[in-house]
Scaffold this motif. Structure first.
Motif, PDB file in Angstrom:
ATOM      1  N   GLY A 149     -41.531  74.519 -44.386  1.00 25.82           N
ATOM      2  CA  GLY A 149     -42.926  74.271 -44.022  1.00 25.82           C
ATOM      3  C   GLY A 149     -43.441  72.950 -44.556  1.00 25.82           C
ATOM      4  N   ASP A 195     -44.481  69.022 -44.326  1.00 24.62           N
ATOM      5  CA  ASP A 195     -44.817  67.821 -43.591  1.00 24.62           C
ATOM      6  C   ASP A 195     -44.844  66.716 -44.650  1.00 24.62           C
ATOM      7  OD1 ASP A 195     -46.966  68.593 -45.053  1.00 24.62           O
ATOM      8  OD2 ASP A 195     -48.225  69.093 -43.348  1.00 24.62           O
ATOM      9  N   ASP A 196     -45.353  65.523 -44.325  1.00 26.55           N
ATOM     10  CA  ASP A 196     -45.484  64.464 -45.330  1.00 26.55           C
ATOM     11  C   ASP A 196     -46.156  65.006 -46.578  1.00 26.55           C
ATOM     12  OD1 ASP A 196     -44.313  62.290 -44.311  1.00 26.55           O
ATOM     13  OD2 ASP A 196     -46.158  61.171 -43.872  1.00 26.55           O
ATOM     14  N   ILE A 197     -47.210  65.769 -46.327  1.00 25.17           N
ATOM     15  CA  ILE A 197     -47.958  66.320 -47.449  1.00 25.17           C
ATOM     16  C   ILE A 197     -47.091  67.303 -48.216  1.00 25.17           C
ATOM     17  CG2 ILE A 197     -49.952  67.733 -48.081  1.00 25.17           C
ATOM     18  CD1 ILE A 197     -51.415  66.521 -45.674  1.00 25.17           C
ATOM     19  N   GLY A 198     -46.379  68.133 -47.470  1.00 25.93           N
ATOM     20  CA  GLY A 198     -45.490  69.091 -48.103  1.00 25.93           C
ATOM     21  C   GLY A 198     -44.450  68.392 -48.975  1.00 25.93           C
ATOM     22  N   THR A 220     -44.693  65.396 -50.335  1.00 31.39           N
ATOM     23  CA  THR A 220     -45.339  64.835 -51.522  1.00 31.39           C
ATOM     24  C   THR A 220     -45.602  65.948 -52.531  1.00 31.39           C
ATOM     25  OG1 THR A 220     -46.310  63.022 -50.291  1.00 31.39           O
ATOM     26  CG2 THR A 220     -47.369  63.595 -52.363  1.00 31.39           C
ATOM     27  N   MET A 250     -48.105  73.291 -43.685  1.00 34.26           N
ATOM     28  CA  MET A 250     -47.458  73.779 -42.462  1.00 34.26           C
ATOM     29  C   MET A 250     -46.793  75.128 -42.718  1.00 34.26           C
ATOM     30  SD  MET A 250     -45.707  70.873 -40.184  1.00 34.26           S
ATOM     31  CE  MET A 250     -43.996  71.141 -40.566  1.00 34.26           C
TER      32      MET A 250
END
Ligand code: SF4
Lengths: 201, 467
Positions: free
Chosen positions: A173, A175-178, A180, A1
């Motif tokens: 920036g 998100d869940d991925i960020g 992790t 993001m």
């Protein structure tokens, strides 16, 4: 993001209450394989006629609002279905901030997942921003997430609230991925260990 | 050290990070990808400027939409939206550099058949895919489950999954199966007993003598339907049968690595005094060839039974049974063997492997399908198809009147043109008998391959032991 940074942009007035996700993106556009590219279909039924011609009365079709990045909207924005296509469409159009007195819950959450900031303000302040936004491209509004301030074209400053964790995610920036990926070191350490223990994987 | 279940052992070996609130990052060894649930995930990566974390652990294959008729390389065979999804997978697989089996590759097939066939699935691994029947891979003693599109993106980007641990459930099948009874009958019987919610919150380990006796393919059939029993995943501890199956597959370890792997794999079993949160035991001798009569996989009965009545049930199920009998066009009290069938589908990730085709061919050999019957065999992969042709099974099917198709999901979910029409009644080797699953208002009876073949010949649901 993308990181959410302080910016100055054009705000457009959408005083209609209960703008639902069907209005934001009608169901015929859900078959897509993409999240991107939905911007041209944002507000499709208000924005175009049956033949696909632009409706000149619709606010975002007016020349002074074509570069809009802030929506000032009526109550209960984003109600209806949970489709994430709604924030996808707005983000793709270029919207970064939506301001209203209230938002539907799921839409509100979905905005953050897609790098957008929904701001809840009391009625008077929404009214003030609504009239400011009616000035079109001459009314540049600044949103400073760090200071949690909106500055109107007249230099008036409005404070807003935001959940600290969500603020952190937007500013970085994440998100869940960020999030992790913030643990990338732990993942890397695990991979090194696993490569020793189970090299065949 | 405290005793552990097989699930505990695999979990512990893949725990990359644990937060204070108990949320865990589970490391993923294999990520399987198909065309329907992945486009937005790849798009998400692209928009964020991210790469696939481990392309070498990611395997893509189109299966859900693809036509199963000749000449399917011609994209005009597909409706517009299917074609776009398949083309998107093609682009994404090549751009992100993951392993890829396009439609033109003989190794293409249903993702859950291709993984084990190519040796991607190995004991003790974590395997995920944006598809609920990922449970299939649990047959190797690997922790395998389905995930959603945002999780697909998460795994692509990080090779991990945010997870909370499930509870442990043991399903033991004691004793020996009677002749004519197969893995499919075992799993339908289990779901009939535990219900579709019986496994919710659990990872199930299937064990007992009858499970040990099964081939790898039979074990895959069992684990495949763990999801129909509500479980997060199904597992079977690896043993010599597993090792024999895996050895020599294209992506299985070789040489010294094989030896090292084997040493670890042999530790993958539940300790004797491990704790189980739930235990179910079924005697293999009590299992008969089984069919479903309703619109939930738990609506399973021995072929010798009669259609139940709503009054036989309690609570919300009474209304559900009334509705499903109406949908299925069945009358309480009628013998299951009196139900007439007009379509037979042999295939899917439950029963589309070579042993399944052998079992079906065994029944139809030298016979013809009933007049007016539409019967089709859709091999689970191009390699299964090739082998069946080599063994002469394809000829047996064709001579009996079956359509001999190319590999894909086909009528399991009817996303491609292979569909039931309104009111058509199908004996199917797939895994879901939901309303509309195989086509609008189509009626599905889940059965084993042998039972499907028997129905094709007689035109009715048939006790294969009497044929
Ligand atoms: S064969 Fe059926 S159950 Fe298996 S992956 Fe395809 S659609 Fe899903």
């Amino acid at each position: 993001m993308k990181k959410f940074e302080t910016f100055t942009g054009i705000a457009a007035p959408m005083p209609l209450v209960n703008i639902d996700t069907d209005m934001i993106i009608p169901k015929q556009f859900l078959k897509t394989i993409k999240r991107s590219g939905l911007g041209v279909h944002a507000f499709d039924e208000m924005r175009y006629d049956r033949q696909g011609n632009e409706n000149p009365d619709f606010v975002l079709n007016q020349p002074k609002y074509r570069e809009t990045s802030i929506l000032v909207a009526g109550d209960n924005f984003g109600c209806g279905s949970s489709r994430e296509h709604a924030p996808w469409a707005l983000a793709d159009f270029g919207i970064k901030v939506v301001i209203s007195t209230s938002f539907a819950d799921i839409f509100f959450n979905n905005c953050f997942k897609n790098g957008m900031l929904p701001i809840v303000l009391p009625q008077e302040q929404v009214d003030l921003l609504m009239s400011d936004s009616e000035k079109g491209e001459n009314a540049r509004v600044t949103v400073d997430l760090d200071a949690q301030e909106i500055t109107t074209s007249d230099g008036e400053v409005i404070k807003f609230d935001v959940d600290p964790f969500r603020k952190h995610c937007l500013q970085n920036g994440l998100d869940d991925i960020g999030l992790t990926l913030e643990k990338a070191d732990a993942i890397k350490a695990f991979e090194d260990k696993a490569a020793q223990a189970r090299p065949w994987v | 050290m405290s005793p552990k279940t097989l699930y505990d052992k695999i979990w512990d070996a893949h725990l990359a990070h644990e937060a204070e609130d108990g949320t865990c990052l589970l490391y993923i060894d294999r990520h399987l990808v198909h065309e329907v649930t992945s486009p937005q995930a790849f798009e998400g990566l692209r928009m964020a400027g991210r790469k696939v974390h481990s392309p070498e652990k990611t395997i893509a294959v189109p299966d859900h939409n693809v036509p199963t008729t000749a000449g399917r390389d011609n994209p005009d065979q597909m409706p517009e939206d299917s074609r776009i999804q398949v083309a998107a997978l093609d682009t994404n697989a090549r751009e992100f550099g993951v392993h890829y089996y396009p439609v033109s590759d003989v190794r293409q097939g249903i993702v859950h058949i291709v993984g084990p066939e190519q040796g991607w699935t190995l004991p003790g691994m974590t395997v995920v895919c944006g598809d609920s029947h990922t449970a299939t891979h649990g047959a190797f003693g690997s922790l395998a489950h389905g995930i959603g599109t945002s999780e697909v993106e998460h795994v692509l980007a990080t090779q991990t999954l945010i997870q909370k641990k499930s509870k442990n459930m043991k399903v033991e099948i004691t004793g020996k199966l009677r002749p004519g009874v197969t893995a499919k009958d075992i799993v339908l019987t289990i779901i009939g007993e535990t219900g579709t919610g019986g496994g919710t919150g659990y990872v199930i380990e299937y064990c007992g003598d009858a499970i040990r006796e099964l081939s790898m393919e039979g074990r895959m059939t069992i684990c495949n339907m763990a999801i129909e029993g509500g479980a997060r995943a199904g597992l079977i501890a690896p043993d010599e049968t597993t090792f024999d199956y895996v050895k020599g597959r294209p992506h299985a370890p070789k040489g010294a690595q094989w030896e090292a792997a084997l040493t670890w794999w042999k530790t993958l079993y539940s300790d004797d005094d491990a704790h189980w949160d739930k235990v179910v035991t079924i005697r293999a001798e009590d299992i008969a060839p089984t069919v479903t009569w309703g619109t939930s996989p738990e609506d399973a009965l021995p072929i010798t039974a009669t259609v139940p009545s709503p009054e036989d049930f309690e609570g919300g199920k009474v209304e559900a049974v009334r509705r499903s009998l109406d949908y299925m066009g069945l009358t309480p009290g009628m013998k299951l063997t009196d139900i007439e069938i007009d379509t037979v589908f042999i295939g899917s990730c439950t029963n589309g492997r070579i042993e399944d085709l052998r079992a079906a061919a065994d029944i139809v050999k030298g016979k013809k399908i009933k007049d007016g019957m539409r019967a089709m065999v859709v091999p689970g992969s191009g390699l299964v198809r090739a082998q069946a042709e080599e063994e002469g099974l394809a000829d047996i099917f064709k001579e009996a009147g079956f359509e001999w198709r190319l590999a894909g999901c086909s009528m399991c979910l009817a996303m491609n043109p292979d569909q039931l029409s309104e009111g058509e009644r199908c004996a199917s080797t797939s895994n879901r008998n939901f309303e509309g699953r195989q086509g609008y208002k189509g009626r599905t009876h889940l059965v084993s391959p042998a039972m499907a073949a028997a129905a094709a010949v007689t035109g009715k649901l048939t006790d294969v032991r009497e044929l």
